[in-house]
Every structure is written in C-alpha cells, then in structure tokens.
Design a protein around this motif. Structure first.
Motif, mmCIF file in Angstrom:
data_model
loop_
_atom_site.group_PDB
_atom_site.id
_atom_site.type_symbol
_atom_site.label_atom_id
_atom_site.label_comp_id
_atom_site.label_asym_id
_atom_site.label_seq_id
_atom_site.Cartn_x
_atom_site.Cartn_y
_atom_site.Cartn_z
ATOM 1 N N ALA A 94 13.377 -7.856 5.386
ATOM 2 C CA ALA A 94 14.012 -6.693 6.008
ATOM 3 C C ALA A 94 13.614 -5.409 5.283
ATOM 4 C CB ALA A 94 15.528 -6.859 5.994
ATOM 5 N N THR A 95 13.603 -5.459 3.965
ATOM 6 C CA THR A 95 13.199 -4.290 3.184
ATOM 7 C C THR A 95 11.728 -3.979 3.393
ATOM 8 O OG1 THR A 95 14.866 -4.871 1.506
ATOM 9 C CG2 THR A 95 13.185 -3.280 0.868
ATOM 10 N N ALA A 96 10.911 -5.027 3.523
ATOM 11 C CA ALA A 96 9.484 -4.823 3.799
ATOM 12 C C ALA A 96 9.281 -4.151 5.154
ATOM 13 C CB ALA A 96 8.744 -6.159 3.758
ATOM 14 N N ALA A 97 10.159 -4.450 6.118
ATOM 15 C CA ALA A 97 10.072 -3.808 7.430
ATOM 16 C C ALA A 97 10.312 -2.304 7.299
ATOM 17 C CB ALA A 97 11.078 -4.428 8.392
ATOM 18 N N LEU A 98 11.281 -1.921 6.467
ATOM 19 C CA LEU A 98 11.528 -0.500 6.235
ATOM 20 C C LEU A 98 10.334 0.147 5.545
ATOM 21 C CD1 LEU A 98 15.255 -0.450 5.019
ATOM 22 C CD2 LEU A 98 14.357 -0.262 7.338
ATOM 23 N N ALA A 99 9.790 -0.552 4.547
ATOM 24 C CA ALA A 99 8.621 -0.022 3.847
ATOM 25 C C ALA A 99 7.450 0.156 4.808
ATOM 26 C CB ALA A 99 8.236 -0.952 2.695
ATOM 27 N N ALA A 100 7.298 -0.781 5.740
ATOM 28 C CA ALA A 100 6.210 -0.698 6.714
ATOM 29 C C ALA A 100 6.352 0.539 7.600
ATOM 30 C CB ALA A 100 6.179 -1.960 7.578
ATOM 31 N N VAL A 101 7.587 0.887 7.954
ATOM 32 C CA VAL A 101 7.812 2.080 8.769
ATOM 33 C C VAL A 101 7.342 3.323 8.011
ATOM 34 C CG1 VAL A 101 9.567 3.573 9.807
ATOM 35 C CG2 VAL A 101 9.718 1.098 10.078
ATOM 36 N N PHE A 102 7.782 3.441 6.758
ATOM 37 C CA PHE A 102 7.386 4.598 5.957
ATOM 38 C C PHE A 102 5.872 4.623 5.739
ATOM 39 C CE2 PHE A 102 11.878 4.387 4.340
ATOM 40 C CZ PHE A 102 12.255 5.639 4.810
ATOM 41 N N GLY A 103 5.290 3.446 5.444
ATOM 42 C CA GLY A 103 3.859 3.380 5.218
ATOM 43 C C GLY A 103 3.050 3.755 6.448
ATOM 44 N N ALA A 104 3.476 3.251 7.605
ATOM 45 C CA ALA A 104 2.766 3.558 8.852
ATOM 46 C C ALA A 104 2.863 5.043 9.186
ATOM 47 C CB ALA A 104 3.338 2.717 9.994
ATOM 48 N N ARG A 105 4.034 5.611 8.975
ATOM 49 C CA ARG A 105 4.201 7.037 9.258
ATOM 50 C C ARG A 105 3.299 7.875 8.369
ATOM 51 N NH1 ARG A 105 10.545 8.378 9.417
ATOM 52 N NH2 ARG A 105 9.687 10.432 9.878
ATOM 53 N N PHE A 106 3.195 7.505 7.106
ATOM 54 C CA PHE A 106 2.344 8.278 6.201
ATOM 55 C C PHE A 106 0.875 8.163 6.594
ATOM 56 C CE2 PHE A 106 -0.495 8.274 2.505
ATOM 57 C CZ PHE A 106 -0.327 9.600 2.088
ATOM 58 N N ILE A 107 0.408 6.941 6.829
ATOM 59 C CA ILE A 107 -1.012 6.726 7.130
ATOM 60 C C ILE A 107 -1.431 7.456 8.406
ATOM 61 C CG2 ILE A 107 -2.720 4.991 7.778
ATOM 62 C CD1 ILE A 107 -1.236 3.033 5.935
ATOM 63 N N VAL A 108 -0.673 7.265 9.474
ATOM 64 C CA VAL A 108 -1.027 7.860 10.768
ATOM 65 C C VAL A 108 -0.927 9.384 10.723
ATOM 66 C CG1 VAL A 108 -0.385 8.036 13.199
ATOM 67 C CG2 VAL A 108 -0.394 5.810 12.068
ATOM 68 N N GLN A 109 0.204 9.882 10.215
ATOM 69 C CA GLN A 109 0.406 11.329 10.226
ATOM 70 C C GLN A 109 -0.495 12.040 9.227
ATOM 71 O OE1 GLN A 109 4.597 12.463 10.204
ATOM 72 N NE2 GLN A 109 5.114 10.589 11.296
ATOM 73 N N ARG A 110 -0.809 11.382 8.125
ATOM 74 C CA ARG A 110 -1.737 11.970 7.168
ATOM 75 C C ARG A 110 -3.131 12.113 7.795
ATOM 76 N NH1 ARG A 110 -2.372 15.392 2.973
ATOM 77 N NH2 ARG A 110 -4.212 14.864 1.751
ATOM 78 N N TRP A 111 -3.542 11.092 8.554
ATOM 79 C CA TRP A 111 -4.843 11.156 9.212
ATOM 80 C C TRP A 111 -4.870 12.264 10.256
ATOM 81 C CZ3 TRP A 111 -6.358 10.307 14.357
ATOM 82 C CH2 TRP A 111 -7.734 10.267 14.564
ATOM 83 N N LEU A 112 -3.810 12.383 11.034
ATOM 84 C CA LEU A 112 -3.728 13.444 12.035
ATOM 85 C C LEU A 112 -3.717 14.817 11.369
ATOM 86 C CD1 LEU A 112 -1.086 11.876 14.455
ATOM 87 C CD2 LEU A 112 -3.539 12.156 14.894
ATOM 88 N N TYR A 113 -3.061 14.898 10.218
ATOM 89 C CA TYR A 113 -3.025 16.163 9.461
ATOM 90 C C TYR A 113 -4.418 16.559 9.004
ATOM 91 C CZ TYR A 113 -1.875 19.494 5.758
ATOM 92 O OH TYR A 113 -1.805 20.624 4.963
#
Length: 226
Positions: free
Chosen positions: A137-156
């Motif tokens: 469950a905690t890994a699922a939360l970490a995955a959300v934060f990680g995905a948001r950083f990777i995708v939005q950083r690339w778009l930035y």
C-alpha cells in the motif's frame, strides 16, 4: 473520522485545486504571464471568500489558495509559465523519497498513519503478512509521487505548459483513487489477521485476576511437619 476523500475536500476540493490551474493556462495563453498569475490568485481568493460567506469549511479553499500563491510567485520569479508547476514537481520527488524510506526502514507509512489516526498499537508489526500488505500500500503511494515527478518533470523540460496543467489534474485525484484501493485492501487485510491472531491467543490475565491469584497462593498455609 473523515475519510481521505472528505479530508481532501471531496469533489469540490478537486474543483478548487484544478480550476485556478486551468484559468492560469488559459489567461496566460492570450494575455501573458502576469495576467495569468493574477487571474489564478484572484480565483483562489474568490473561493476562500465564497466559502467564508456560506460558512462552509475553509480548509479545501485555503490549502488550494496557498498552493496557487506559491506557484504564482515561482512563475513570476522565473519569468516562465512552466515555473507555475515547479513547486509541485519537486514536492512529488521529496514525498516519494520520504514514503519510500518508510518501507526501507520497515515502518510502512500507511500502517503507521492508520495506527496513529486510530490511536491503536502497531500490532501488525508482529505479523509479516500484514507488514507486507502495508508495504504494498505504501509502495502504491510512492508510485503515485514517482510517476507525477517523472512525467511532469519531462513535460517541464520540454516546455509543454498546457500538458503540464493536464498532467497535474489527471495525475492528482484519479491516481490517488487507484492507490486508495490498495490502501483499503491492506488495512482490511491487516485488521482481519490481527483479530484472527487475537482470537487464537489465550486471554490476557487482568490486574484483578492476577491479584486474586496471588492472594490465593499466599493465603495457603504450608503443611507443618510434626
């Protein structure tokens, strides 16, 4: 106790957090950065005043306004529209690191928070299967934060401001909803296992029972040899 969805403001909270972002992108596209910033901040102020007049909880509106104000300030300082999303991008990375570390140190965040919120001891720590569930469950939360950083950083980096706004909204509550499914599963699973373990264990002796047993023991007079 309010649910996570209610604590975040529910559907209206989603509107408060996403609408100013859309206003910023729209106004910035035809009126420039400064107008976009002030339009977004103005919308945030309007939401706070509107809820105050209606005597509704201010937490969703105030938290949304603070986020918009900080983002607007960063965009102003950088002189770029994409700077509006910079704080959220790096915040996601920091949260990913913190959440991931709780798994490494064997204190998964979901399990710890659930125990603290309900003021119950962390009995799940003694059950490897429950710990594993909370790890997932905690890994699922970490995955959300990680995905948001990777995708939005690339778009930035690619300077896709419009897509940044879309990603910020689409990777917000919708992703949290998916992660919440895993969280609820882990909590229910751990609670069920704890109850099963407690049912199999002999009941603990109460203070009154222990006192009565000791009195009975020492009240007995030992046999005297004639």
């Amino acid at each position: 106790m309010p649910t996570v969805w209610e604590d975040m403001g529910g559907a209206i909270g989603l509107f408060y957090s996403s609408f100013p972002v859309m206003v910023f992108v729209l106004v910035n596209s035809f009126a420039g950065l400064t107008a976009g910033i002030w339009s977004a901040v103005g919308v945030g102020v309007f939401f706070v005043v509107f809820r105050a007049i209606r005597k509704e909880p201010l937490k969703p509106a105030i938290s949304g306004f603070i986020g918009i104000a900080i983002s607007g300030f960063i965009a102003y300082r950088t002189g770029s529209a994409k700077g509006f999303f910079l704080v959220g991008i790096w915040f996601s990375l920091v949260c990913f690191g913190i959440v991931a570390l709780t798994i490494v140190f064997r204190y998964p965040l979901v399990g710890v928070l659930w125990s603290v919120m309900n003021r119950v001891p962390m009995k799940w720590k003694k059950d490897k299967s429950s710990v594993y569930g909370y790890d997932l469950a905690t890994a699922a939360l970490a995955a959300v934060f990680g995905a948001r950083f990777i995708v939005q950083r690339w778009l930035y980096e690619e300077d896709y401001t419009g897509w940044l706004a879309f990603a910020k909204i689409a990777m917000g509550y919708p992703l949290w909803g998916l992660a919440l499914i895993v969280v609820v599963w882990a909590i229910r699973r751990a609670d069920k296992r704890i109850k099963e373990r407690e049912a199999q264990e002999p009941p603990e002796e109460t203070d009154e029972q222990a006192e009565a047993r000791l009195r009975e023991k020492y009240a007995q007079t030992p046999d005297q040899s004639s």
